[in-house]
Design a protein around this motif. Structure first.
Motif, PDB file in Angstrom:
ATOM      1  N   VAL A   7       0.842  -1.203   0.000  1.00 47.79           N
ATOM      2  CA  VAL A   7       0.000   0.000   0.000  1.00 47.79           C
ATOM      3  C   VAL A   7       0.873   1.247   0.000  1.00 47.79           C
ATOM      4  O   VAL A   7       2.045   1.206   0.391  1.00 47.79           O
ATOM      5  CB  VAL A   7      -0.940   0.019   1.236  1.00 47.79           C
ATOM      6  N   VAL A   8       0.292   2.377  -0.433  1.00 37.29           N
ATOM      7  CA  VAL A   8       1.048   3.633  -0.421  1.00 37.29           C
ATOM      8  C   VAL A   8       1.378   3.995   1.027  1.00 37.29           C
ATOM      9  O   VAL A   8       0.638   3.623   1.949  1.00 37.29           O
ATOM     10  CB  VAL A   8       0.247   4.771  -1.086  1.00 37.29           C
ATOM     11  N   PRO A   9       2.492   4.696   1.264  1.00 38.02           N
ATOM     12  CA  PRO A   9       2.912   4.973   2.647  1.00 38.02           C
ATOM     13  C   PRO A   9       1.845   5.645   3.498  1.00 38.02           C
ATOM     14  O   PRO A   9       1.751   5.387   4.698  1.00 38.02           O
ATOM     15  CB  PRO A   9       4.130   5.895   2.449  1.00 38.02           C
ATOM     16  N   ARG A  32       6.732   1.957   8.781  1.00 36.77           N
ATOM     17  CA  ARG A  32       6.238   2.522   7.533  1.00 36.77           C
ATOM     18  C   ARG A  32       7.404   2.860   6.608  1.00 36.77           C
ATOM     19  O   ARG A  32       8.396   3.449   7.041  1.00 36.77           O
ATOM     20  CB  ARG A  32       5.422   3.782   7.810  1.00 36.77           C
ATOM     21  N   PRO A  33       7.312   2.519   5.329  1.00 36.29           N
ATOM     22  CA  PRO A  33       8.423   2.815   4.409  1.00 36.29           C
ATOM     23  C   PRO A  33       8.398   4.270   3.932  1.00 36.29           C
ATOM     24  O   PRO A  33       7.343   4.912   3.883  1.00 36.29           O
ATOM     25  CB  PRO A  33       8.141   1.864   3.235  1.00 36.29           C
ATOM     26  N   THR A  34       9.568   4.776   3.607  1.00 40.33           N
ATOM     27  CA  THR A  34       9.635   6.063   2.930  1.00 40.33           C
ATOM     28  C   THR A  34       9.140   5.868   1.499  1.00 40.33           C
ATOM     29  O   THR A  34       8.954   4.739   1.030  1.00 40.33           O
ATOM     30  CB  THR A  34      11.071   6.586   2.904  1.00 40.33           C
ATOM     31  N   LEU A  35       8.946   6.963   0.795  1.00 41.63           N
ATOM     32  CA  LEU A  35       8.442   6.862  -0.575  1.00 41.63           C
ATOM     33  C   LEU A  35       9.406   6.081  -1.458  1.00 41.63           C
ATOM     34  O   LEU A  35       8.990   5.229  -2.259  1.00 41.63           O
ATOM     35  CB  LEU A  35       8.219   8.263  -1.153  1.00 41.63           C
ATOM     36  N   SER A  36      10.718   6.350  -1.314  1.00 42.01           N
ATOM     37  CA  SER A  36      11.695   5.651  -2.153  1.00 42.01           C
ATOM     38  C   SER A  36      11.766   4.164  -1.801  1.00 42.01           C
ATOM     39  O   SER A  36      11.850   3.309  -2.698  1.00 42.01           O
ATOM     40  CB  SER A  36      13.075   6.291  -2.000  1.00 42.01           C
ATOM     41  N   ALA A  37      11.709   3.827  -0.503  1.00 43.19           N
ATOM     42  CA  ALA A  37      11.731   2.420  -0.108  1.00 43.19           C
ATOM     43  C   ALA A  37      10.483   1.706  -0.618  1.00 43.19           C
ATOM     44  O   ALA A  37      10.541   0.549  -1.064  1.00 43.19           O
ATOM     45  CB  ALA A  37      11.825   2.309   1.418  1.00 43.19           C
ATOM     46  N   TRP A  38       9.351   2.391  -0.557  1.00 40.78           N
ATOM     47  CA  TRP A  38       8.106   1.816  -1.077  1.00 40.78           C
ATOM     48  C   TRP A  38       8.231   1.517  -2.572  1.00 40.78           C
ATOM     49  O   TRP A  38       7.784   0.475  -3.056  1.00 40.78           O
ATOM     50  CB  TRP A  38       6.968   2.792  -0.810  1.00 40.78           C
ATOM     51  N   ALA A  39       8.857   2.440  -3.323  1.00 35.60           N
ATOM     52  CA  ALA A  39       9.027   2.234  -4.757  1.00 35.60           C
ATOM     53  C   ALA A  39       9.911   1.014  -5.032  1.00 35.60           C
ATOM     54  O   ALA A  39       9.629   0.215  -5.943  1.00 35.60           O
ATOM     55  CB  ALA A  39       9.633   3.485  -5.403  1.00 35.60           C
ATOM     56  N   VAL A  40      10.973   0.835  -4.238  1.00 31.25           N
ATOM     57  CA  VAL A  40      11.821  -0.351  -4.392  1.00 31.25           C
ATOM     58  C   VAL A  40      11.027  -1.616  -4.060  1.00 31.25           C
ATOM     59  O   VAL A  40      11.145  -2.644  -4.742  1.00 31.25           O
ATOM     60  CB  VAL A  40      13.071  -0.239  -3.496  1.00 31.25           C
ATOM     61  N   ASN A  41      10.195  -1.545  -3.028  1.00 31.91           N
ATOM     62  CA  ASN A  41       9.364  -2.695  -2.675  1.00 31.91           C
ATOM     63  C   ASN A  41       8.417  -3.066  -3.810  1.00 31.91           C
ATOM     64  O   ASN A  41       8.152  -4.246  -4.053  1.00 31.91           O
ATOM     65  CB  ASN A  41       8.558  -2.396  -1.407  1.00 31.91           C
ATOM     66  N   LEU A  42       7.896  -2.051  -4.510  1.00 30.77           N
ATOM     67  CA  LEU A  42       7.018  -2.330  -5.647  1.00 30.77           C
ATOM     68  C   LEU A  42       7.784  -3.007  -6.778  1.00 30.77           C
ATOM     69  O   LEU A  42       7.232  -3.854  -7.489  1.00 30.77           O
ATOM     70  CB  LEU A  42       6.382  -1.034  -6.150  1.00 30.77           C
ATOM     71  N   LEU A  43       9.051  -2.637  -6.945  1.00 37.20           N
ATOM     72  CA  LEU A  43       9.863  -3.293  -7.976  1.00 37.20           C
ATOM     73  C   LEU A  43       9.983  -4.791  -7.701  1.00 37.20           C
ATOM     74  O   LEU A  43      10.002  -5.601  -8.631  1.00 37.20           O
ATOM     75  CB  LEU A  43      11.257  -2.664  -8.037  1.00 37.20           C
ATOM     76  N   ALA A  44      10.081  -5.150  -6.418  1.00 33.52           N
ATOM     77  CA  ALA A  44      10.202  -6.563  -6.064  1.00 33.52           C
ATOM     78  C   ALA A  44       8.957  -7.339  -6.472  1.00 33.52           C
ATOM     79  O   ALA A  44       9.009  -8.569  -6.632  1.00 33.52           O
ATOM     80  CB  ALA A  44      10.440  -6.711  -4.565  1.00 33.52           C
ATOM     81  N   ARG A  45       7.824  -6.627  -6.679  1.00 34.35           N
ATOM     82  CA  ARG A  45       6.580  -7.303  -7.050  1.00 34.35           C
ATOM     83  C   ARG A  45       6.233  -7.095  -8.525  1.00 34.35           C
ATOM     84  O   ARG A  45       5.727  -8.010  -9.166  1.00 34.35           O
ATOM     85  CB  ARG A  45       5.433  -6.774  -6.177  1.00 34.35           C
ATOM     86  N   ILE A  61       5.532   2.959 -12.051  1.00 33.12           N
ATOM     87  CA  ILE A  61       4.564   2.345 -11.132  1.00 33.12           C
ATOM     88  C   ILE A  61       4.217   3.291  -9.982  1.00 33.12           C
ATOM     89  O   ILE A  61       3.090   3.273  -9.480  1.00 33.12           O
ATOM     90  CB  ILE A  61       5.087   0.994 -10.586  1.00 33.12           C
ATOM     91  N   ALA A  62       5.171   4.135  -9.581  1.00 32.15           N
ATOM     92  CA  ALA A  62       4.865   5.110  -8.528  1.00 32.15           C
ATOM     93  C   ALA A  62       3.866   6.143  -9.045  1.00 32.15           C
ATOM     94  O   ALA A  62       2.930   6.534  -8.338  1.00 32.15           O
ATOM     95  CB  ALA A  62       6.143   5.787  -8.044  1.00 32.15           C
ATOM     96  N   ALA A  63       4.058   6.587 -10.291  1.00 27.99           N
ATOM     97  CA  ALA A  63       3.127   7.558 -10.875  1.00 27.99           C
ATOM     98  C   ALA A  63       1.750   6.939 -11.054  1.00 27.99           C
ATOM     99  O   ALA A  63       0.724   7.594 -10.829  1.00 27.99           O
ATOM    100  CB  ALA A  63       3.675   8.054 -12.213  1.00 27.99           C
ATOM    101  N   GLU A  64       1.706   5.664 -11.464  1.00 25.64           N
ATOM    102  CA  GLU A  64       0.420   4.985 -11.631  1.00 25.64           C
ATOM    103  C   GLU A  64      -0.333   4.901 -10.311  1.00 25.64           C
ATOM    104  O   GLU A  64      -1.569   4.920 -10.284  1.00 25.64           O
ATOM    105  CB  GLU A  64       0.642   3.575 -12.191  1.00 25.64           C
ATOM    106  N   ALA A  65       0.400   4.803  -9.207  1.00 26.81           N
ATOM    107  CA  ALA A  65      -0.223   4.739  -7.886  1.00 26.81           C
ATOM    108  C   ALA A  65      -0.528   6.124  -7.321  1.00 26.81           C
ATOM    109  O   ALA A  65      -0.976   6.248  -6.178  1.00 26.81           O
ATOM    110  CB  ALA A  65       0.690   3.979  -6.918  1.00 26.81           C
ATOM    111  N   GLY A  66      -0.268   7.172  -8.110  1.00 25.80           N
ATOM    112  CA  GLY A  66      -0.551   8.526  -7.657  1.00 25.80           C
ATOM    113  C   GLY A  66       0.505   9.123  -6.755  1.00 25.80           C
ATOM    114  O   GLY A  66       0.259  10.128  -6.080  1.00 25.80           O
ATOM    115  N   ARG A  67       1.724   8.543  -6.718  1.00 28.41           N
ATOM    116  CA  ARG A  67       2.804   9.045  -5.871  1.00 28.41           C
ATOM    117  C   ARG A  67       4.083   9.174  -6.707  1.00 28.41           C
ATOM    118  O   ARG A  67       5.017   8.389  -6.548  1.00 28.41           O
ATOM    119  CB  ARG A  67       3.046   8.104  -4.674  1.00 28.41           C
ATOM    120  N   PRO A  68       4.131  10.126  -7.639  1.00 24.41           N
ATOM    121  CA  PRO A  68       5.314  10.275  -8.490  1.00 24.41           C
ATOM    122  C   PRO A  68       6.565  10.562  -7.671  1.00 24.41           C
ATOM    123  O   PRO A  68       6.501  11.195  -6.617  1.00 24.41           O
ATOM    124  CB  PRO A  68       4.945  11.469  -9.390  1.00 24.41           C
ATOM    125  N   LEU A  69       7.679  10.069  -8.176  1.00 25.89           N
ATOM    126  CA  LEU A  69       8.958  10.219  -7.467  1.00 25.89           C
ATOM    127  C   LEU A  69       9.656  11.514  -7.878  1.00 25.89           C
ATOM    128  O   LEU A  69       9.825  11.774  -9.071  1.00 25.89           O
ATOM    129  CB  LEU A  69       9.870   9.024  -7.772  1.00 25.89           C
TER     130      LEU A  69
END
Length: 292
Positions: free
Chosen positions: A13-15, A46-59, A106-114
């Motif tokens: 989920v988003v942070p 809770r992950p930071t935005l960048s850590a969350w983005a890396v976690n999404l890459l794993a999926r 994928i971050a932009a698609e989730a509404g949280r651009p990096l």
């Protein structure tokens, strides 16, 4: 509920939704009677935005990420054996670039651009995963709370690659020597800055986690208070229903008593009329007997 399932859901989920999702999962684990699991879930950060983005890459980009980590493993093996890297550095650069683009998408698609800082942190984490086996395992798992970094290229635990021995010289060292010493002298400064930055990030993360825990505790207390209020409201509703039923029964009994009273009054009136008629009949009979 299993811990791995709960953790995967949390770090997907988003942070901004992390704390609410964690609170719900803790409540569900407690409802299942698994206090140990609830405590373990409650300890996830809770992950930071960048850590969350890396976690999404794993999926979402497991193939490219796996290839990058494999390249990192081969690079570490090359350094450990003292062999050459060949084109491994070029492969790493291509895969990191592709993964950075995918992370941004994928971050932009989730509404949280990096933004730029988050992109740099994602890149640092991917680079660190290629030189540090522990970071690689964390990245592959997809549950990072913070970005990772590694000072320099050399993998953790390995010495610097040997440099060619200097040629024997009888005259003083050439001018480039001072520049080389200056370059070496800069390394500790970079390391200290990186370490200070890492300590600050860890301190901020700890404070954020403490704030999240306090918020989660307040949310849990609010939920408990709401449950008590709901139970009280339900009890009030039940009592009101019983009162309405008792009032209805009372009114029904009152109506029955009123009807019985009316019937009794009618019966008494009928009895009086009957007695009066009987008396008149006796008088008539007495008059007839007197004249007869």
């Amino acid at each position: 509920m299993e811990f791995s399932t709960a953790a995967d859901e949390l770090y997907r989920v988003v942070p901004e939704e992390f704390v609410a999702t964690r609170t719900r999962l803790v409540r569900e684990a407690k409802a299942e009677g698994d206090a140990a699991l609830a405590k373990r879930i409650g300890g996830l950060r809770r992950p930071t935005l960048s850590a969350w983005a890396v976690n999404l890459l794993a999926r979402s980009a497991a193939g490219d990420l796996g290839r990058l980590l494999d390249v990192g493993a081969r690079m570490r093996e090359a350094w450990a054996s003292g062999g050459g890297l060949g084109d491994l550095e070029q492969q790493r650069a291509r895969l990191v670039a592709a993964l950075l683009r995918r992370a941004g998408e994928i971050a932009a698609e989730a509404g949280r651009p990096l933004r730029d800082q988050a992109v740099r942190e994602v890149e640092d984490t991917l680079q660190a995963a290629t030189v540090d086996e522990e970071v690689a395992a964390e990245v592959r798992e997809g549950r990072l709370p913070q970005p990772r970094s590694h000072t320099g290229f050399v993998p953790a635990g390995f010495a610097l690659a040997p440099e060619p021995p200097p040629k024997e010289q009888s005259k003083p060292a050439p001018p480039e020597k001072p520049a080389r010493r200056e370059k070496k002298a800069e390394r500790p400064k970079v390391t200290r800055t990186s370490a200070a930055r890492a300590r600050r990030a860890e301190t901020l993360a700890r404070k954020a986690d403490e704030a999240e825990r306090a918020l989660a505790d307040r949310a849990e207390r609010a939920d408990a208070a709401k449950r008590v209020a709901d139970d009280a409201s339900a009890e009030v509703g039940r009592l009101r229903h019983e009162l309405d039923r008792a009032t209805a029964e009372r009114d029904s009994a009152a109506r029955k008593a009123e009807r019985a009273e009316q019937a009794r009054a009618r019966a008494e009136e009928a009895a009086r009329e009957a007695r009066k008629a009987a008396k008149e009949a006796r008088r008539a009979a007495d008059r007839d007997a007197a004249h007869g």
